[in-house]
Design a protein around this motif. Structure first.
Motif, mmCIF file in Angstrom:
data_model
loop_
_atom_site.group_PDB
_atom_site.id
_atom_site.type_symbol
_atom_site.label_atom_id
_atom_site.label_comp_id
_atom_site.label_asym_id
_atom_site.label_seq_id
_atom_site.Cartn_x
_atom_site.Cartn_y
_atom_site.Cartn_z
ATOM 1 N N ALA A 182 25.671 17.234 82.491
ATOM 2 C CA ALA A 182 26.386 18.274 83.231
ATOM 3 C C ALA A 182 25.513 19.528 83.305
ATOM 4 O O ALA A 182 24.704 19.797 82.426
ATOM 5 C CB ALA A 182 27.709 18.605 82.552
ATOM 6 N N GLN A 183 25.730 20.268 84.397
ATOM 7 C CA GLN A 183 24.966 21.499 84.552
ATOM 8 C C GLN A 183 25.424 22.536 83.528
ATOM 9 O O GLN A 183 26.596 22.570 83.146
ATOM 10 C CB GLN A 183 25.166 22.085 85.953
ATOM 11 N N SER A 184 24.491 23.363 83.119
ATOM 12 C CA SER A 184 24.854 24.455 82.212
ATOM 13 C C SER A 184 23.923 25.625 82.448
ATOM 14 O O SER A 184 22.833 25.478 83.021
ATOM 15 C CB SER A 184 24.781 24.010 80.746
ATOM 16 N N VAL A 185 24.381 26.789 82.007
ATOM 17 C CA VAL A 185 23.608 28.021 82.148
ATOM 18 C C VAL A 185 23.569 28.715 80.793
ATOM 19 O O VAL A 185 24.613 28.848 80.148
ATOM 20 C CB VAL A 185 24.242 28.960 83.189
ATOM 21 N N THR A 186 22.378 29.162 80.399
ATOM 22 C CA THR A 186 22.232 29.871 79.133
ATOM 23 C C THR A 186 21.682 31.257 79.380
ATOM 24 O O THR A 186 20.652 31.418 80.044
ATOM 25 C CB THR A 186 21.272 29.117 78.188
ATOM 26 N N GLN A 187 22.378 32.251 78.859
ATOM 27 C CA GLN A 187 21.868 33.618 78.854
ATOM 28 C C GLN A 187 21.662 33.970 77.380
ATOM 29 O O GLN A 187 22.615 34.249 76.667
ATOM 30 C CB GLN A 187 22.869 34.563 79.519
ATOM 31 N N PRO A 188 20.425 33.932 76.922
ATOM 32 C CA PRO A 188 20.175 34.040 75.475
ATOM 33 C C PRO A 188 20.442 35.420 74.889
ATOM 34 O O PRO A 188 20.639 35.537 73.689
ATOM 35 C CB PRO A 188 18.694 33.672 75.339
ATOM 36 N N ASP A 189 20.464 36.444 75.727
ATOM 37 C CA ASP A 189 20.671 37.812 75.234
ATOM 38 C C ASP A 189 22.105 38.232 75.464
ATOM 39 O O ASP A 189 22.542 38.336 76.605
ATOM 40 C CB ASP A 189 19.722 38.783 75.932
ATOM 41 N N ILE A 190 22.837 38.494 74.386
ATOM 42 C CA ILE A 190 24.225 38.914 74.510
ATOM 43 C C ILE A 190 24.298 40.375 74.928
ATOM 44 O O ILE A 190 25.123 40.776 75.730
ATOM 45 C CB ILE A 190 24.976 38.703 73.183
ATOM 46 N N HIS A 191 23.386 41.178 74.336
ATOM 47 C CA HIS A 191 23.440 42.626 74.527
ATOM 48 C C HIS A 191 22.010 43.149 74.610
ATOM 49 O O HIS A 191 21.173 42.794 73.762
ATOM 50 C CB HIS A 191 24.183 43.268 73.350
ATOM 51 N N ILE A 192 21.727 43.969 75.619
ATOM 52 C CA ILE A 192 20.407 44.589 75.761
ATOM 53 C C ILE A 192 20.588 46.077 75.972
ATOM 54 O O ILE A 192 21.489 46.496 76.709
ATOM 55 C CB ILE A 192 19.630 43.962 76.947
ATOM 56 N N THR A 193 19.725 46.857 75.320
ATOM 57 C CA THR A 193 19.754 48.307 75.472
ATOM 58 C C THR A 193 18.393 48.762 75.986
ATOM 59 O O THR A 193 17.362 48.382 75.429
ATOM 60 C CB THR A 193 20.050 48.990 74.131
ATOM 61 N N VAL A 194 18.408 49.572 77.036
ATOM 62 C CA VAL A 194 17.160 50.122 77.582
ATOM 63 C C VAL A 194 17.347 51.608 77.868
ATOM 64 O O VAL A 194 18.477 52.093 77.998
ATOM 65 C CB VAL A 194 16.726 49.407 78.878
ATOM 66 N N SER A 195 16.249 52.307 77.961
ATOM 67 C CA SER A 195 16.280 53.711 78.347
ATOM 68 C C SER A 195 16.246 53.825 79.860
ATOM 69 O O SER A 195 15.650 52.979 80.546
ATOM 70 C CB SER A 195 15.086 54.460 77.755
ATOM 71 N N GLU A 196 16.895 54.858 80.362
ATOM 72 C CA GLU A 196 16.884 55.078 81.803
ATOM 73 C C GLU A 196 15.440 55.250 82.283
ATOM 74 O O GLU A 196 14.651 55.951 81.650
ATOM 75 C CB GLU A 196 17.699 56.328 82.154
ATOM 76 N N GLY A 197 15.105 54.565 83.367
ATOM 77 C CA GLY A 197 13.750 54.613 83.899
ATOM 78 C C GLY A 197 12.868 53.480 83.422
ATOM 79 O O GLY A 197 11.810 53.222 84.012
ATOM 80 N N ALA A 198 13.271 52.795 82.372
ATOM 81 C CA ALA A 198 12.498 51.664 81.859
ATOM 82 C C ALA A 198 12.721 50.442 82.742
ATOM 83 O O ALA A 198 13.694 50.368 83.495
ATOM 84 C CB ALA A 198 12.899 51.362 80.417
ATOM 85 N N SER A 199 11.811 49.476 82.610
ATOM 86 C CA SER A 199 11.980 48.226 83.352
ATOM 87 C C SER A 199 12.950 47.313 82.609
ATOM 88 O O SER A 199 13.199 47.468 81.412
ATOM 89 C CB SER A 199 10.630 47.535 83.530
ATOM 90 N N LEU A 200 13.469 46.352 83.346
ATOM 91 C CA LEU A 200 14.503 45.461 82.796
ATOM 92 C C LEU A 200 14.218 44.021 83.189
ATOM 93 O O LEU A 200 13.818 43.748 84.322
ATOM 94 C CB LEU A 200 15.873 45.860 83.350
#
Lengths: 113, 115
Positions: A1-19
């Motif tokens: 069966a198809q599945s999707v994984t998003q390994p990061d539950i929570h990410i914090t970045v500073s404004e202006g930083a890349s993502l």
């Protein structure tokens, strides 16, 4: 069966930083891939989608995503994050013998000034 | 502008009550969907409908039923609400056909608490 994984539950970045938000899928052939965003108190909004063709896809709000078959990935990127990008992001896939969307568990993005 | 509306943003019900969640779309979409969203689990499909009077079970239909008497309206029914049905419920709609069947438009959600 198809599945999707998003390994990061929570990410914090500073404004202006890349993502970069990660998404890996499990499916034998080329799937249809999507990124949705859910701002606080709102429903989901489609950011971008990939069906075929150019593997680098441009979306709304300055986001882009790249389909990499060899890595079974469809990572979402933005060169410079704005405070208004703070939200939850969902990767989704359609493929195989189903025509339904299968969602990942989401990544919550927090943006610091 | 594309719009999917849900009857309530917040709802509190007691265990055993019959609960109706209403969803209306103004885009003349054939397809409509009901999901529940829980932390750490993402969105899970409860029921969907590709036409009036038509319904199909999704991945977690137990404890729920649906009704689609008109094209623009899709109702989710909790026959006897239980505490494990406390969740965020999201309605979505889409056109049929290649690509359109997957580009879904979502309502703002109903946060249901069952006590």
């Amino acid at each position: 069966a198809q599945s999707v994984t998003q390994p990061d539950i929570h990410i914090t970045v500073s404004e202006g930083a890349s993502l970069e938000l990660r998404c890996n899928y499990s499916y034998g052939a080329t799937p249809y891939l999507f990124w949705y965003v859910q701002s606080p108190g709102q429903g989901l909004q489609l950011l971008l989608k990939y069906f075929s063709g150019d593997t680098l896809v441009q979306g709304i709000k300055g986001f882009e995503a790249e389909f990499k078959r060899s890595q079974s990935s469809f990572n979402l990127r933005k060169p410079s994050v704005h405070w208004s990008d703070a939200a939850e992001y969902f990767c989704a896939v359609v493929g195989g013998n189903t025509d339904k969307l299968i969602f990942g568990t989401g990544t919550r993005l927090q943006v610091f000034p | 502008d594309v719009k999917v509306t849900q009857s309530s943003r917040y709802l509190v019900k007691r265990t055993g009550e019959k609960v109706f969640l209403e969803c209306v779309q103004d885009m003349d979409h054939e397809n409509m969907f009901w999901y529940r969203q829980d932390p750490g689990l993402g969105l899970r499909l409860i029921y969907f409908s590709y036409d009036v009077k038509m319904k199909e079970k999704g991945d977690i239909p137990e404890g729920y039923s649906v009704s689609r008497e008109k094209k623009e309206r899709f109702s989710l029914i909790l026959e006897s609400a239980s505490t494990n049905q406390t969740s965020m419920y999201l309605c979505a709609s889409s056109h049929p056909g290649f690509g359109g069947n997957y580009e879904q438009y979502f309502g703002p959600g109903t946060r249901l608490t069952v006590t």
